[in-house]
Design a protein around this motif. Structure first.
Motif, mmCIF file in Angstrom:
data_model
loop_
_atom_site.group_PDB
_atom_site.id
_atom_site.type_symbol
_atom_site.label_atom_id
_atom_site.label_comp_id
_atom_site.label_asym_id
_atom_site.label_seq_id
_atom_site.Cartn_x
_atom_site.Cartn_y
_atom_site.Cartn_z
ATOM 1 N N LYS A 181 27.837 8.317 -26.570
ATOM 2 C CA LYS A 181 27.059 7.308 -27.290
ATOM 3 C C LYS A 181 27.893 6.063 -27.504
ATOM 4 O O LYS A 181 28.987 6.115 -28.071
ATOM 5 C CB LYS A 181 26.602 7.875 -28.638
ATOM 6 C CG LYS A 181 25.370 8.733 -28.529
ATOM 7 C CD LYS A 181 24.721 8.885 -29.884
ATOM 8 C CE LYS A 181 23.310 9.406 -29.735
ATOM 9 N NZ LYS A 181 22.635 9.472 -31.025
ATOM 10 N N LYS A 182 27.364 4.935 -27.050
ATOM 11 C CA LYS A 182 28.022 3.642 -27.257
ATOM 12 C C LYS A 182 27.145 2.802 -28.182
ATOM 13 O O LYS A 182 26.056 3.217 -28.556
ATOM 14 C CB LYS A 182 28.227 2.934 -25.917
ATOM 15 C CG LYS A 182 29.036 3.743 -24.910
ATOM 16 C CD LYS A 182 30.500 3.782 -25.265
ATOM 17 C CE LYS A 182 31.300 4.427 -24.145
ATOM 18 N NZ LYS A 182 32.709 4.544 -24.467
ATOM 19 N N GLY A 185 23.833 1.837 -26.175
ATOM 20 C CA GLY A 185 23.155 2.800 -25.333
ATOM 21 C C GLY A 185 24.054 3.974 -25.006
ATOM 22 O O GLY A 185 25.178 4.068 -25.491
ATOM 23 N N ASN A 186 23.546 4.892 -24.193
ATOM 24 C CA ASN A 186 24.293 6.099 -23.857
ATOM 25 C C ASN A 186 24.888 5.988 -22.464
ATOM 26 O O ASN A 186 24.183 5.727 -21.498
ATOM 27 C CB ASN A 186 23.378 7.314 -23.936
ATOM 28 C CG ASN A 186 22.778 7.471 -25.312
ATOM 29 O OD1 ASN A 186 23.389 7.084 -26.311
ATOM 30 N ND2 ASN A 186 21.574 7.996 -25.379
ATOM 31 N N GLN B 264 34.948 -0.216 -26.705
ATOM 32 C CA GLN B 264 34.300 1.019 -26.241
ATOM 33 C C GLN B 264 34.269 1.087 -24.726
ATOM 34 O O GLN B 264 33.807 2.071 -24.164
ATOM 35 C CB GLN B 264 32.863 1.076 -26.759
ATOM 36 C CG GLN B 264 32.750 1.286 -28.252
ATOM 37 C CD GLN B 264 31.320 1.547 -28.672
ATOM 38 O OE1 GLN B 264 30.368 1.095 -28.018
ATOM 39 N NE2 GLN B 264 31.149 2.259 -29.758
ATOM 40 N N THR B 268 25.862 -2.638 -21.704
ATOM 41 C CA THR B 268 24.496 -2.172 -21.481
ATOM 42 C C THR B 268 23.695 -3.285 -20.841
ATOM 43 O O THR B 268 23.762 -4.430 -21.288
ATOM 44 C CB THR B 268 23.865 -1.751 -22.825
ATOM 45 O OG1 THR B 268 24.696 -0.761 -23.404
ATOM 46 C CG2 THR B 268 22.475 -1.200 -22.636
ATOM 47 N N THR B 275 23.656 1.972 -19.452
ATOM 48 C CA THR B 275 24.992 1.653 -19.929
ATOM 49 C C THR B 275 26.013 1.960 -18.835
ATOM 50 O O THR B 275 25.906 2.974 -18.149
ATOM 51 C CB THR B 275 25.291 2.457 -21.204
ATOM 52 O OG1 THR B 275 24.259 2.179 -22.146
ATOM 53 C CG2 THR B 275 26.627 2.070 -21.798
#
Lengths: 300, 321
Positions: A181-182, A185-186, B264, B268, B275
């Motif tokens: 999970k970001k 979105g995933n 991270q 996206t 993503t």
């Protein structure tokens, strides 16, 4: 004669243009049906999802307050929308076209069906047709996914089990997806994996997977086939990532930063210059005083 | 009473003959009736008032901050003002632990102009006032032309911020370069300093000056806009706080924009909502910065315009019509 020719050409262009604007749904998608019956609870859930995802353009159903876009988004209560089959609405929401975004990566199939159940609530003549139940043995009840981290070989082990004859048993041959999970979105991790006879699928985790400052990563495992497995998923946080700590971008001393983040070279240069100017003034004053004193000594 | 009647009759006659006595009784009775009427009227009036003031249970559906749908009696709703100082401070600070990054895929841009329209709608700009410009590019005579959307690059070494004499424009911890229209004095040093021409100046009264009157200024949206100040792309800082993609990114019909958090290592796509890993995307496609030789360290990456198998003027070709 020439005019009528132009007229027919004009009409001809419209005839050619008209089907181009129609949104053609493939037959196998158009005949797709919801796996569950629409009820008040699905409509309630659908209303919440509708307000979050659709309302900003399609407005409130029946209120005709859609956003003026080209082409105009249809009101969900209108005949234009209700004339679609369930499968057609599902396909259009999932795929999107032009300004209508695609929702296949943001909404699950079940959530899309819930929105359709909400939309159908505005059609009195609608009678739902539910998809045929899968043959016994092909669908599973109370499916559970569990994740285990195997640190020595960097693998996430996903175990799938379901109730069968009132006994919890592993499910073989289930296709699974694993996501990280970001913020927006995933992110899929690796390919789709299938469970073995023990109901276990293995996902290799890349060594450079970034976590938060403590290395914690949020993982999400899902079954690919929602009609057979329902919405079974596992959502857990695990410290399997590389801890990432990067300082705030406005921390360094730089010319562009605020007053208290002035670069040292600038502070140094500034104070040296100020001291030099004041020093010179004091020096001149001192010399004047010396001159004045020597003058008064001479007079006496 | 009846028993007494016979005995008191002569007295009664006597009394009725006595004018003063009968007037007194009349006034006595009148007073009692009048007082009773007044009291009754007051009671009815008070009751009516109470009925009016009583809460009428007309419910309104409200979506709470944590996405729960609840019902609230209409008369219980109190309008609150945003905590202006707190909002301003969080706008200055930015979001902790984030480093926003945008990737623009030049191979996909068809100049559909939806990003520009969404941006202008959100920030109350005129059709000729741009936070994003779409430029028609052609490297040399024999290469294919392509479109290049150019928002603010949100540099990590921003020359525009360095020249601001009043600390109106600033860089936040999450990398966004913002401008405070309430501090800006309109000197336009930043406009001159920006090598990407990303800033615009409000020469005339902003578009929705009447409609925005009395609205509280939102530093993360630059609304209401102010005449005589500078405005620029904000990476939709207000949307990011809600966990949503920027206005332009989610409006694009052709999948040009990717947006995400560098910490991270994920971006996206605004159109497909898929993503991707940021580092992989840049490595596979050969991502680059605009004018890296200036040392501005932009936060916007470009992917080269490769495999463009459509005409440069075909704006709608990818709308699957």
């Amino acid at each position: 004669m020439k005019r009528s020719y132009l007229f027919f050409l004009f009409i001809g262009l419209f005839v050619i243009r008209a089907p181009a604007q129609e949104w053609i749904v493939p037959a196998e998608n158009g005949s797709k049906l919801s796996p569950f019956a629409f009820s008040d609870s699905t409509r309630m859930a659908g209303a919440v999802l509708y307000n979050l995802n659709c309302k900003s353009c399609h407005g409130d159903p029946g209120m005709n307050n859609v956003v003026k876009l080209v082409p105009l988004p249809p009101d969900p209560a209108s005949a234009k929308m209700q004339g679609n089959s369930d499968g057609a609405i599902f396909y259009k929401a999932a795929e999107g076209r032009g300004t209508m975004p695609s929702f296949k990566n943001t909404l699950t199939a079940s959530d899309t069906w819930r929105i359709i159940s909400f939309i159908r609530g505005f059609n009195e003549n609608y009678v739902q047709e539910i998809a045929k139940k899968l043959a016994p043995g092909a669908s599973f009840e109370q499916v559970k996914l569990s994740l285990v981290w195997m640190q020595e070989n960097n693998i996430i082990q996903v175990a799938v089990s379901a109730l069968k004859d009132r006994v919890r048993q592993p499910v073989a041959g289930a296709e699974l997806k694993l996501f990280v999970k970001k913020y927006f979105g995933n992110l899929p991790v690796g390919e789709v994996q299938t469970t073995d006879n023990k109901g276990i699928a293995l996902f290799h985790i890349p060594k450079s997977l970034p976590g938060d400052s403590a290395g914690i990563v949020r993982l999400l495992a899902k079954a690919v086939d929602e009609t057979a497995f329902g919405e079974a998923k596992a959502d857990t946080s695990m410290a399997i990532g590389v801890p990432v700590y990067r300082p705030p971008l406005n921390q360094e001393r730089a010319l562009w930063n605020v007053g208290r983040k002035t670069p040292f070279w600038l502070l140094f240069t500034y104070f040296v210059c100020v001291l030099a100017v004041w020093g010179f003034i004091f020096y001149v004053m001192l010399q004047l005083r010396v001159l004045y004193k020597s003058d008064s000594i001479n007079k006496s | 009473m009846n028993d007494n009647k016979s005995t008191t009759e002569p007295e009664n006659i006597k009394k009725s003959q006595d004018g003063a006595d009968s007037r007194r009784t009349f006034f006595k009775r009148f007073g009692i009736v009048g007082a009773a009427a007044a009291a009754g009227g007051a009671a009815i009036y008070a009751g009516l008032k109470y009925e009016e003031s009583k809460p009428n249970h007309d419910f309104v559906k409200v979506l709470t901050a944590d996405n729960k749908l609840v019902e609230v009696p209409r008369d219980q709703i109190k309008k609150i003002k945003l905590d202006e100082i707190r909002v301003k401070q969080q706008g200055r600070d930015g979001m902790a632990g984030r480093r926003w990054v945008m990737v623009i895929d030049l191979a996909k841009c068809r100049n559909a102009r939806k990003c520009i329209q969404a941006c202008q709608g959100a920030h109350h700009l005129r059709p000729y006032e741009y936070h994003i410009n779409t430029l028609l590019m052609q490297e040399s005579e024999n290469t294919a032309p392509y479109y290049m959307p150019k928002p603010c690059q949100h540099c990590d070494n921003p020359p525009c911020v360095a020249v601001c004499p009043v600390d109106a424009t600033f860089k936040r911890q999450d990398g966004i370069v913002l401008i405070d229209n309430e501090r800006c004095i309109g000197c336009r040093f930043c406009v001159a300093a920006c090598p990407y021409s990303a800033r615009m100046f409000h020469w005339e009264e902003p578009l929705m000056v009447e409609g925005d009157k009395g609205k509280e200024y939102n530093i993360e949206l630059n609304v209401p806009q102010k005449k005589g100040t500078v405005s620029k792309c904000l990476f939709s800082a207000d949307r990011l706080r809600e966990g949503k993609l920027p206005y332009c990114v989610s409006a694009c019909p052709n999948g040009v924009y990717y947006f995400g958090d560098e910490n991270q290592d994920a971006v996206t796509n605004g159109t497909t909502k898929e993503t991707f890993s940021l580092s992989e995307l840049l490595k596979i496609n050969g991502g680059y910065h605009l004018m890296p030789e200036l040392g501005t360290k932009p936060r916007v990456y470009y992917l080269p315009p490769k495999n463009r198998l459509f005409d440069v003027n075909d704006a709608t070709a990818n709308e699957k019509i």
